[in-house]
Design a protein around this motif. Sequence first.
Motif, short mmCIF file in Angstrom:
data_model
loop_
_atom_site.label_atom_id
_atom_site.label_comp_id
_atom_site.label_asym_id
_atom_site.label_seq_id
_atom_site.Cartn_x
_atom_site.Cartn_y
_atom_site.Cartn_z
N UNK A 1 -46.43 5.52 -2.76
CA UNK A 1 -46.38 4.12 -3.19
C UNK A 1 -46.27 3.27 -1.83
N UNK B 1 -52.37 28.04 -18.13
CA UNK B 1 -51.94 27.09 -19.05
C UNK B 1 -50.45 26.50 -18.28
N UNK C 1 -34.23 9.21 -15.72
CA UNK C 1 -35.45 9.29 -16.65
C UNK C 1 -34.81 9.21 -17.94
N UNK D 1 -35.55 11.84 -23.30
CA UNK D 1 -36.63 12.77 -24.18
C UNK D 1 -37.68 13.51 -23.20
N UNK D 2 -37.58 13.33 -21.92
CA UNK D 2 -38.70 14.01 -21.24
C UNK D 2 -38.21 14.52 -19.88
N UNK E 1 -43.18 3.47 -28.14
CA UNK E 1 -42.50 3.77 -26.87
C UNK E 1 -43.44 4.19 -25.82
N UNK F 1 -42.75 5.05 -22.34
CA UNK F 1 -42.01 4.93 -21.35
C UNK F 1 -41.79 6.09 -20.34
N UNK F 2 -42.93 6.74 -20.14
CA UNK F 2 -43.15 8.06 -19.45
C UNK F 2 -43.92 7.79 -18.01
N UNK G 1 -45.21 4.86 -10.85
CA UNK G 1 -43.86 5.47 -10.85
C UNK G 1 -43.37 5.96 -12.33
N UNK G 2 -42.52 6.84 -12.16
CA UNK G 2 -42.07 7.54 -13.68
C UNK G 2 -40.93 6.91 -14.22
N UNK G 3 -40.46 5.97 -13.92
CA UNK G 3 -39.48 5.22 -14.59
C UNK G 3 -40.30 4.29 -15.91
N UNK G 4 -39.48 4.10 -16.94
CA UNK G 4 -40.12 3.18 -17.85
C UNK G 4 -40.55 1.75 -17.25
N UNK H 1 -46.69 10.13 -22.87
CA UNK H 1 -46.96 11.48 -22.58
C UNK H 1 -47.43 12.23 -23.68
N UNK I 1 -48.16 16.68 -21.25
CA UNK I 1 -47.77 16.82 -19.80
C UNK I 1 -46.71 15.97 -19.30
N UNK J 1 -43.91 14.18 -16.97
CA UNK J 1 -43.61 12.75 -16.51
C UNK J 1 -43.66 13.08 -14.82
N UNK K 1 -45.47 11.14 -10.94
CA UNK K 1 -46.29 10.14 -10.53
C UNK K 1 -48.01 10.52 -10.64
N UNK L 1 -54.98 22.01 -24.13
CA UNK L 1 -54.45 23.34 -23.37
C UNK L 1 -55.43 24.40 -23.51
N UNK M 1 -52.59 16.15 -10.55
CA UNK M 1 -51.84 16.09 -11.70
C UNK M 1 -52.32 17.50 -12.77
N UNK M 2 -51.94 17.09 -13.78
CA UNK M 2 -52.20 18.08 -14.92
C UNK M 2 -52.88 17.52 -16.25
#
Lengths: 270, 270, 270, 270
Positions: free
Chosen positions: A69, B135, C62, C65-66, D39, D41-42, D60-63, D89, D92, D94, D96, D119, D139-140
């Motif tokens: 970032x 996976x 974070x 829930x995740x 929500x 938030x992921x 970024x990963x925050x809400x 999500x 997969x 959370x 970046x 999957x 990422x995945x």
Amino acid sequence: MCRWLAYSGSPIFLSRLLFEPEHSLIVQSLRARQSVFPTNGDGFGVGWYGSRSEPGLFRDVLPAWNDDNLQSIAEQIESHLFLAHVRASTGTATARANCHPFRWGEWLFMHNGAIGGYEQIRRELDLLIDPDFYLNRRGTTDSEAMFYLALTHGLETDVPGALARTVSDIERLMKEKGVTAPLRVSVVVSDSRRLWAVRYASDDAPPTMYIGRASAALYYAGLEGGGNDVLVMSEPLDDVDDNWQLVESASVVTVIDGDVTSSAFVPVSH
Amino acid sequence: MCRWLAYSGSPIFLSRLLFEPEHSLIVQSLRARQSVFPTNGDGFGVGWYGSRSEPGLFRDVLPAWNDDNLQSIAEQIESHLFLAHVRASTGTATARANCHPFRWGEWLFMHNGAIGGYEQIRRELDLLIDPDFYLNRRGTTDSEAMFYLALTHGLETDVPGALARTVSDIERLMKEKGVTAPLRVSVVVSDSRRLWAVRYASDDAPPTMYIGRASAALYYAGLEGGGNDVLVMSEPLDDVDDNWQLVESASVVTVIDGDVTSSAFVPVSH
Amino acid sequence: MCRWLAYSGSPIFLSRLLFEPEHSLIVQSLRARQSVFPTNGDGFGVGWYGSRSEPGLFRDVLPAWNDDNLQSIAEQIESHLFLAHVRASTGTATARANCHPFRWGEWLFMHNGAIGGYEQIRRELDLLIDPDFYLNRRGTTDSEAMFYLALTHGLETDVPGALARTVSDIERLMKEKGVTAPLRVSVVVSDSRRLWAVRYASDDAPPTMYIGRASAALYYAGLEGGGNDVLVMSEPLDDVDDNWQLVESASVVTVIDGDVTSSAFVPVSH
Amino acid sequence: MCRWLAYSGSPIFLSRLLFEPEHSLIVQSLRARQSVFPTNGDGFGVGWYGSRSEPGLFRDVLPAWNDDNLQSIAEQIESHLFLAHVRASTGTATARANCHPFRWGEWLFMHNGAIGGYEQIRRELDLLIDPDFYLNRRGTTDSEAMFYLALTHGLETDVPGALARTVSDIERLMKEKGVTAPLRVSVVVSDSRRLWAVRYASDDAPPTMYIGRASAALYYAGLEGGGNDVLVMSEPLDDVDDNWQLVESASVVTVIDGDVTSSAFVPVSH
């Protein structure tokens, strides 16, 4: 101890100074040369002035050397005046609110150094802060407390005077608590047009601080940029001695529209 | 390049080895001595066996030297066998999914080293992984790919054999793509009772790997702990030469109930 | 407003209460039912007592829930007394230091609620904290200030009394500043053996608080666990009315070795 | 399921659409109305075109509802074309690298929806990606795989055609594996000047997608901004029906310099 740079001049992309030179600030985050703490991996921050009066602020807790970032933002944003900081914690937590620069309205502030015995004077220091500014204290660092204390002492109308009163307060509190560890200060403040830098220590070892022309350093690095510019840094961008001048201890440097003036910095009791 | 340690023996608190010794793994995260990358600040991880068959796993992206959660967890958790890792990225992103150890059911795996030309063979490497294991590929590192490829090659029934086939596959892919950079491997695998460590390189410079007794190192540090124990590490916990033995290159070390055996490690084409 | 639970009883894995029931605390982080803030995604924390006198503490920013780390740690750690909290910020930043529980030596503290007009009284509240405790103030929440003020008022020797003096102080400061917004408090404190919970509000709407037997709730959920246990929660784990009793407003509940006593909670000026 | 918006028009500050309207995207991150996942938030992301050909990217990963960096960056950056995304999500991690938008050179891509049985087809999907693009898979998520598969199918020269071939590939793989869960797609792609949006599902329930004029929505909200602009969103910014038009299922919308055209979207086997 941390590493920082402050740029004032023709608008340039932040990445030009943060990432491109060989000994850029981001390289310094991993391998500083003029610090006993070579690793500055406890977060980073950039503050920049764009088209609004309030500056932008981007701070995060990851090491600067590995944050996508930061790289993308630095590549996109052009600014005529910006501050950047990589942090090596001297005890307080790694948290966004403890990363520099700090912002108040149009003002930005960053710091490298340490208040000796900070834990012993922290509460008294907080008490000196005006309630209106105290509301905005978000973290727990000595640096943020210095900023809000300087605002309490009139930073918005007299930067050198407010910093002189702030340093005097801190030295007095340290003395009252019998602290023998030194106060070491390397501060930068800006209001978007002007930039002030203070180098000071209560002993004979203030943090290093250099002043130079970004355009000269970039030219040496084979890069373009800058113009009527000034660059203040914890340590130089390159090994060309002619490009850098060590700021004298106990002095305050003022940069306005490319003009640099320097005068003595003397703590003022009040 | 990274730093890691693996402990097997009487249950001890993780903090005993991760934080307390003078040259502990956490200190190595900031200042490793036997690596060209002294800073290992791109995340960390611990995997430990407790009262369940599946191990616990705690990985995060902050530098290990400044993470309160890691410290508290290491102070609370006792384990008879655990792996800990501090990461210096060789190119892939700082992300939890790229931190070691990796886990599959009862198995833990961690790695220090690099696959030369990984970017050139990454896709082919992924294709060799059995779909059921694929996976669970969560990140993008060469290390995680090695783990799932080793599982594909029967890690759960023959660790040394599966790793030998895995290394052979990688060397073959590197050769096919004309990669000249070396493969350097320093791997640890465990299933809760047994521990295997492989030191290998395609050139003459495998990552360092040492074996010793945690109890001896802790005794030297004025600490108690361990018993019938074995400690395998990227670099020693202390400067007492007698406490540490360099693992030979191209060898696999097996630790079962405090007994250490060593044999040659030879990649096996198949 | 947040959601929390506190367990005291036979040692169980944290995951048994945090993850496994249908309306577990982690589910409440995403979809609380008895709160005007159904989403509690601004960080989380768990504090637990193990084999040391000082509790373990794991807090992160974070959403709960995740977070894979939370899940793995909760699956590995068994405890006879633990506190868990999912946060919905009422204004202060998302930061680890602002996540609950807070820890001081052997003590844990967590809170759900809000101090009306906190911004107006924040500085005065901080000034009431004893300097020795103030040193450990790491964040900026009203909840953390309440904890250190309660310690200042003798929490370690008289929990209900210290909380009564703390609440009285807060109400006085609110009055002095002309705050009309209410004070709403739902607090849990523990020292590893005992657990206290206070439900109180300056108006007629204190946060919800329920007490029940974890073993009964787990049995209903088809799970085993608990024994001589007590569970205090912001809202129930299930829909079986018989399993839960609403804690009366303006009361303090004390749990010692499975015995529950309740008495009136009255702020005490001093 | 996620929420997103894409803007094309006169340069405006990102915050104008992301933060200021009553039902802004950031509000939707906490309380979406037209999704079974209210929500989101992921993690979040913004991609924007500025003065360079390559877009900026901040993920970024925050809400999103509680990230100071996002707010400051959105207040500082003006752009004539930008994409913003808040993530819920569908399985997969959370991370970046799993946040949208994704970037390739001058291209940005983001998605809301899900590949049924992802999957089961993940590995086969990865195998269809050209090795040159595969190198950049970080990422995945299914979404990132779709992007690199679309690039493999010629996205850079024919966006609708490449997406039609991509969707066809996915439906074929799903069929081969006997997947009965639906494919639901809501995609946006841009190259800085043009913007394409596809709404499609293999059943009769594609994710919602609306098109409108930002200037009209901002005017309704008492704000200025936009001009010759188009706004495509998962759900409207306000409750004024006249401001929004539902994009037809199985269609592709193209926006060039404020002109909107729409045509049928039909998967193309190849």
